[in-house]
Structure formats: C-alpha cells, structure tokens
Scaffold this active site. Sequence first.
Site, short mmCIF file in Angstrom:
data_model
loop_
_atom_site.label_atom_id
_atom_site.label_comp_id
_atom_site.label_asym_id
_atom_site.label_seq_id
_atom_site.Cartn_x
_atom_site.Cartn_y
_atom_site.Cartn_z
N GLU A 116 0.99 -1.10 0.11
CA GLU A 116 -0.18 0.47 0.30
C GLU A 116 0.83 1.31 0.07
O GLU A 116 0.39 2.01 -0.73
CB GLU A 116 -0.85 -0.10 0.83
CG GLU A 116 -1.55 -1.05 1.62
CD GLU A 116 -1.40 -2.11 2.06
OE1 GLU A 116 0.03 -2.40 2.08
OE2 GLU A 116 -2.61 -2.98 2.90
N ALA B 111 14.71 -26.86 -12.22
CA ALA B 111 15.14 -26.11 -13.19
C ALA B 111 15.40 -27.41 -14.21
O ALA B 111 16.37 -28.21 -14.24
CB ALA B 111 16.67 -25.03 -12.74
#
Lengths: 330, 330
Positions: A53, A177
Amino acid sequence: MNDRFYLSLAINEAWKYQGLTYPNPAVGCVITDKNGAILAIAAHKKRGLPHAELEAAKAALSKLNPLLIFPSEANELYDFISKNHNNLLKNSTFYVTLEPCSHQGLTPPCAMLIALLGAKRVVIGSLDKSEKAKGGAQILKKAGVEVEEGFLKDECDELLKPFLLWQEGSFSFFKLALRLDGTYDNGIITSHEARVFTHEIRSVCDLIVIGGETLRTDNPLLDARLIEGKAPDALICTAKDVEKTANVFHVKNRKVLIQNSLDFPKQYKNIMVEGGSNFLNVMSEKVDRFLIFHSCDFSQEGSKRVEIDLKLKLLYQGFIGNCSFGWYRK
Amino acid sequence: MNDRFYLSLAINEAWKYQGLTYPNPAVGCVITDKNGAILAIAAHKKRGLPHAELEAAKAALSKLNPLLIFPSEANELYDFISKNHNNLLKNSTFYVTLEPCSHQGLTPPCAMLIALLGAKRVVIGSLDKSEKAKGGAQILKKAGVEVEEGFLKDECDELLKPFLLWQEGSFSFFKLALRLDGTYDNGIITSHEARVFTHEIRSVCDLIVIGGETLRTDNPLLDARLIEGKAPDALICTAKDVEKTANVFHVKNRKVLIQNSLDFPKQYKNIMVEGGSNFLNVMSEKVDRFLIFHSCDFSQEGSKRVEIDLKLKLLYQGFIGNCSFGWYRK
C-alpha cells in the site's frame, strides 16, 4: 474495466515477488483515481521495504506530482507521505490482495495511511487473520472508507498460502530447473537473470535441503553469492557419510545439518528444497509447492530426465531472462 | 501508468489470438478516456469479426452506456457505432499495435471510425506497409488527431511477423505438445481446452504438415473436429508408400498431398507443422516460429522425448486449461 481487472493486476504484481517477502506475505496493491485511471500498480518486495500500500501510494503521488522527492526508508516514507500527500489521493480506490495491516511492525499501519489519504473505497481480497495485523478493515470503516472484503478471495488466499503456512509452522517448496525438453544436468540450465532471482529467493530462506546424490555429483555451495546475500542453513538428507571437504561446509555464517531422515527440523520456517529426479520423487509428498524454471533450450547433451508421476496445477507463470518459471501446487 | 503500459496491454491482448486471425494480422487495441482510465482492452479475434479498434470502441461504449445494444455483425456494428457514439469517446486515446486500416475490406476503415469518434490521440506500434491498408495515420492526422508512430515498434513488429510473411509468401510454425518433463506419446498430452484452441488454429491454417512416422504411429485425422471447423489440407512428407486407408484421407473437403520433399507447396500461405522429435529435427530450420504447449504433468509412462539441439527465444507466454503455451523464435 472493473474491480476484477484492477485486483487481478494487484494479484499478478504480488506473485512476481512470491518467495522474496519472507516473513511477510506477498501482497499487491493497485490505486485508481476517482475517474478509474490507474495511478499505481505495486507490491511488497522484501522485508523491511515498504508494504504494498505504501509502495503504491508513493508511485501514485509520484505520478501526480513528479516534483516530490521521496525518502527511501520505509518509516521515513510513511511519515513523508502522511505530511505531503496534499489530498492528491482523495477519493481514490485501493485494491489490495490482503487486508491492510493495523499494527506497527517494521513499518506503521497501512490502514491508518489509507484512511489519512482520504481513499473513498478499499477492495480487499483476503482478510488478515493474524493476531498482530488483523483489524485493518475495521480501522478503515471507522474512518468512513467504503470497504469490500473477500473479493477474488480464492486467488488472494492462494497468493497468501506461504504466509499462512509460516504461521502454522513452515512453508516448503521444491525448486527444479529444466530445459524446455525436460532435461537437466550438473551444469547451468537457466539464464543469469533466473539464477540471480533464485539466489534472491535462497537468501530469504532459512533452510535449503538437498539429497546426498546432489552433494556428491554437484558439490554445490548452496549460497546466495550472485547477490552477495546470506546463505541459508543447509540440510543434507543422506544415509551415507558426508565428506567435510564438500563446498557446502565452506560458506560463512551457515550451519550444515546431516540426517538420515526427510523431516524438516522444526526450527526452520521457510524451506527451499533443490534436487533432480530422485530427490523430487522422495520429496514430492512433503513439500507444499513447486517452483519450476524452464529455459528455452533443447539439448541433446542433457542426459538427465525427471521420472515421476506427478500432476500439478499452475498457480502463476512468470518470465525472467528468457526463462519461464511457474509456481505449482498438487 | 504511461503509454508503454497501455500499449503493452494491447500487445498482450493481441498475442492471445495469434494464430487465429489469418489472413488478418493479430492486432490489439486499448482505449483510455481523457482522464487516463482504461475503457477497453480488445483484439481482433478472427477474420470477418471486428478489427481490434472496432471491438475496443464497442467495449468502451458498452461500459459508458450499458443500455446500448450492439449488433454483432462487423459492418452493422461499425455503422451502429458511427451513429450512436454520442461523443462518449471524444478526447479518448487509442493505443493500437498496428496502424489503423485505411481501406474498405470485409469491414470499413478503422482510421475513419477513430476520427469520427473524436479521439484526441492515437499511439501506434507498427506502421502498416501493405498497399491496400496503409495510410491510416495520414487519415487521422488530416482529421486533427494527434498521432504517435513506432511506439514499442520491435514488440509490435514481432506480433505482426506472421502477417508480413503471408504477404511475402507463407508463414509456417511447428506445433509441439509436451508434458512438463518434456515427454510426449501417441495419446493426449494437453487439456481439452488446449486441444480446442489447437483445433481453432488448425481451422484457419490452409495446410497441416506431418512426417510419415506420425502418420504410421498416430494415424491422426488432423482435422478441426473439436470446433466443427474446416480441416486444412494435409501434406505428408515421406519417402515410403502411404496406405490410403489412413484416417487423414477420410476427412471431408480436404486434399492430401504426399511428397518426398520437405518444401512447402507454394499455393499454401498459413502452414502448421506437427510432429515429434524426429520431425522437429528435420523441420526446425524450415519453420518460422514454434508454438509449444506444456501440460502440468510429469509421467513415467511418457516414453518419447525430444532430442535436438535448439535454442529458442520466448515471444509470448499464455495459459489455457492448466496448460501453458509459448510462441518462440530462433
């Protein structure tokens, strides 16, 4: 464009930083002005940095008044914005994936800031149920801000899941990966950018877990050297003896644990598991999520392949340095 | 948010329909109002359907006046919007990945429409160099609309590439479907939604190309039955004899060509190549792009693997029915 569109932008922005925010939740925030123009798309990036925010308020004010020079430290930024917002965000709408916090943590409460800025409306995804931070919606309502709760709740709860699991004990994920063709080997698979990203994630994990096979064939450092970050403690799951000359033992400020069990020691909360086919087979039932990178290469050299029966669900798909990556759950 | 953000939204929206718009280019359009609020994000979806600008104008007007009931046919829609826009889009900004067309094709010229709607500004990615459609920017400028050209040009040119290749002769792409672990087999790999999408793409291809091995092991129909669409003509590249009892011969309104060469017959412009490891090895130098689907499954049953050395660059990454897909180039 509607609430769904704006909150989806916030959700998407937050996912980019999933894995990097520990012990804080990944949170995204979009601010629109009274006409519905997007003023900011922001996320919480890392502990100690501004909450989503506050990041969004900074970006929005910077757009509306490019002459403002903001301090970078989160508390100073909060203070600066409180004093210099000039009502520029009056009647704006905040879209947040998680209820704005109500407490003074490393940074002051976001709910107070949003109320102070004069927002007209706040659309909230997940409600914060943590004892220390909950109650933000209440603060906003008391200040006269219109609040919608539970919007796109399932998506926002999924984004929040690691945070919820940290509260309950620990969150663990298996990082894999592969090349586009599913192959991997002991060398480097992904791009430099993707490896830097992985080291950023490692640097906020408190434990990294591998099997004995990876230790013996790869002899990895398992540190965060690409970003000069802190290496997590390392756990080697093996029934065999481990040579203390291995690289993993020669990283500063790190403990190495060796055990003949797959249970994660209870003192660790944010746990990354790395490995290949065998360790994935052993660990797939134990981890909470999967983080899988794919390079854009096919290679006949890649002799190793993953062999497992596993059906996953893609939660978020990202892209970094010509590698795609996805957060998956079972 | 800035021009880059809005045009990127348009580019992204257009990519969702890449492969479906032949013989038209994939084009995206975003409209913002005079305050910068997004009114519409739209794309051209298919030949005969409205161009991106017209789709976007419809979506924007529909948002501003929910009582409007629009005709669905493109020409009627153009006419309806021309008469019923009520200046609601006056002073708006159009972000288009390709210069708005200047000509009467299946639908009337978009540049005229944008001028008529009273847009203040048009931000254009690629310029249209085709003889029949170019000149839209000129029309807009003459009408007093502010025009920016060549914005995010490289990204927009990449999006446009298939269209440019159709003008020069043909565009071809290799479609591959793999599991997350790179395996595939003769059965179904991807979700129903992903296969429907593939059939939609097939139905606008004029030729589908396979090797003799795929014919013999899969005996595929190579049609567009999942959407009851037109099957493309089929080319089987093989040195061996082909049994005329194969399924590919028993699809209505389709020619089957058999040849012992890998050259695409010159009469075809939009060419999809399908196959596995061997055919990818043979074809990887000949095709212009690659469309690769990945399911979210690992499977020990998947015995086939792609073996090739090939480094690709990811152009766009999408997601459909728990499968990810990417458009790649070399």
